[in-house]
Design an enzyme around this catalytic site. Sequence first.
Site, short mmCIF file in Angstrom:
data_model
loop_
_atom_site.label_atom_id
_atom_site.label_comp_id
_atom_site.label_asym_id
_atom_site.label_seq_id
_atom_site.Cartn_x
_atom_site.Cartn_y
_atom_site.Cartn_z
N GLU A 161 -0.24 6.22 -15.33
CA GLU A 161 -1.19 6.76 -14.54
C GLU A 161 -1.22 7.98 -13.85
O GLU A 161 -1.12 8.15 -12.61
CB GLU A 161 -1.15 5.57 -13.49
N GLU A 344 -0.99 -2.93 -18.14
CA GLU A 344 -1.09 -3.31 -16.77
C GLU A 344 -2.29 -4.16 -16.57
O GLU A 344 -3.50 -3.52 -16.85
CB GLU A 344 -0.88 -2.58 -15.59
O1 IFM Z 1 1.64 -1.49 -8.34
C1 IFM Z 1 0.77 -0.61 -9.19
C2 IFM Z 1 1.80 -0.01 -10.39
O2 IFM Z 1 2.81 0.76 -9.76
C3 IFM Z 1 0.73 1.02 -11.03
N1 IFM Z 1 -0.32 0.21 -11.26
C4 IFM Z 1 -1.14 -0.42 -10.32
C5 IFM Z 1 -0.26 -1.40 -9.78
C6 IFM Z 1 -1.22 -2.09 -8.64
O3 IFM Z 1 -1.71 -1.42 -7.90
#
Ligand code: IFM
Length: 438
Positions: A161, A344
């Site tokens: 990210e 994710e």
């Molecule tokens: O916890 C975070 C993660 O570190 C990165 N992506 C989003 C998740 C939820 O906010």
Amino acid sequence: MWSRDFLFGAATAAYQIEGAVHADGRHPSIWDAFCLVPGTVHNGDSGEVACDHYNRWETDLQLLVDLGFDAYRFSVSWTRVMNVDGTPNHRGLDFYKRLIEQLERRGLQRFLTLYHWDLPQHLQDRGGWLSRDTSFRFAEYADLLSRELTGGVNAWTTLNEPYCSAYLGHATGRHAPGMKCVQYAVDAMHHLLLGHGVASAAIRANDKAPIGLVSNVNAVVPKSNSAADAHAATLAYAHANTWVLDPLLLGTYPAELKELWPGVAAPVRAGDMAAIATRMDYLGINYYFRAQVQADAAAGYVEVPMDGVEHTQMGWVVYPAGLRDLLTEFKHRYPGLPPIYITENGMASDDKVVDGRVGDEQRLRYLNSHIAAVDQAMRSGVQVKGYFAWSLLDNFEWSYGYEKRFGVVHVDYATQRRTPKDSALAMKAFLERRRRGA
Ligand code: IFM
């Protein structure tokens, strides 16, 4: 329906779960420093102890095995494995070697992220991601790790990210290092992406496993049918999605950024865009929500709350179709789109253990509906190779501290007891059925 080649996994990140911030020669990262600044993190929380995973990793690995996951996505703490002078820290490296070895022995695939936001503080002191030099320090770290861990990793992720590292860290100040200037965010993004390019080359020289980058993406909807709001949505889409994906997959920054931030430009030098657009073996997509936006004379667009729709504990709008739509849009926008992993997806809820059980029914619905959306995207021709739930454990949710619980496994932070939530048990049952071919 789900072939055995499609991987189901769970994801975590080093600073969010490991704790043990002073163990075995680890030195401070920007998140250790940021958490010390009063008012930055809810409740004054920090990752100092977190889930104590550094000491409890064997229990956590057993959870992955018991729940039947095929794969585990985790990140390495740069400051554990590389000393300030750039030499390897073997005590830190041994932690990840043990973890990888045991995951392999138990039949789990290893998806390793090099950078999930925890830049060494000593590099921040020399300019951090505002300095071009950091891209090359990142490549040295990638070189070290890929030499030390060669053969043990199924997929390398350079950055997790970059939007969050660049924008939340340098424009909104919500993340470390807490800066508030759009030009800084644009500079940081460029150096992060350049870092991805040069680190990929370093890894490729040492190891054969696929290399990719993980980007968070959002669905965007205009508040009204007006042309102004529709245009605002294109700006928001560029900001949230194509700012990262276009340079990687088209070798250019999206034109909308000039309109969004007049007078702000990335510090591009000859050869940079080609380095950034180096071949990716896969793209990791993190998806959580849909944002509603409207036109704003000063900022181009602003996000506005949506009423009458389902939200999570984060206040995020639940919109599974957005994942399907984004995946199909990316397939059309990027002719060279590599295979995708959903690296994710998940949601936070205020989960409590009652009589030994955690009834997280909203998360169960959330995960099911998003997995169904992935299936729809695959049926329309997008190549998706796996899905990782965020997260294996409740953990340190950055500036929100420990209040927001994203885990499929509940963590009682006072006792460090782990309790699989109903969503984890449902996933386990699903994965068992799939194994039996039922
Ligand atoms: O916890 C975070 C993660 O570190 C990165 N992506 C989003 C998740 C939820 O906010």
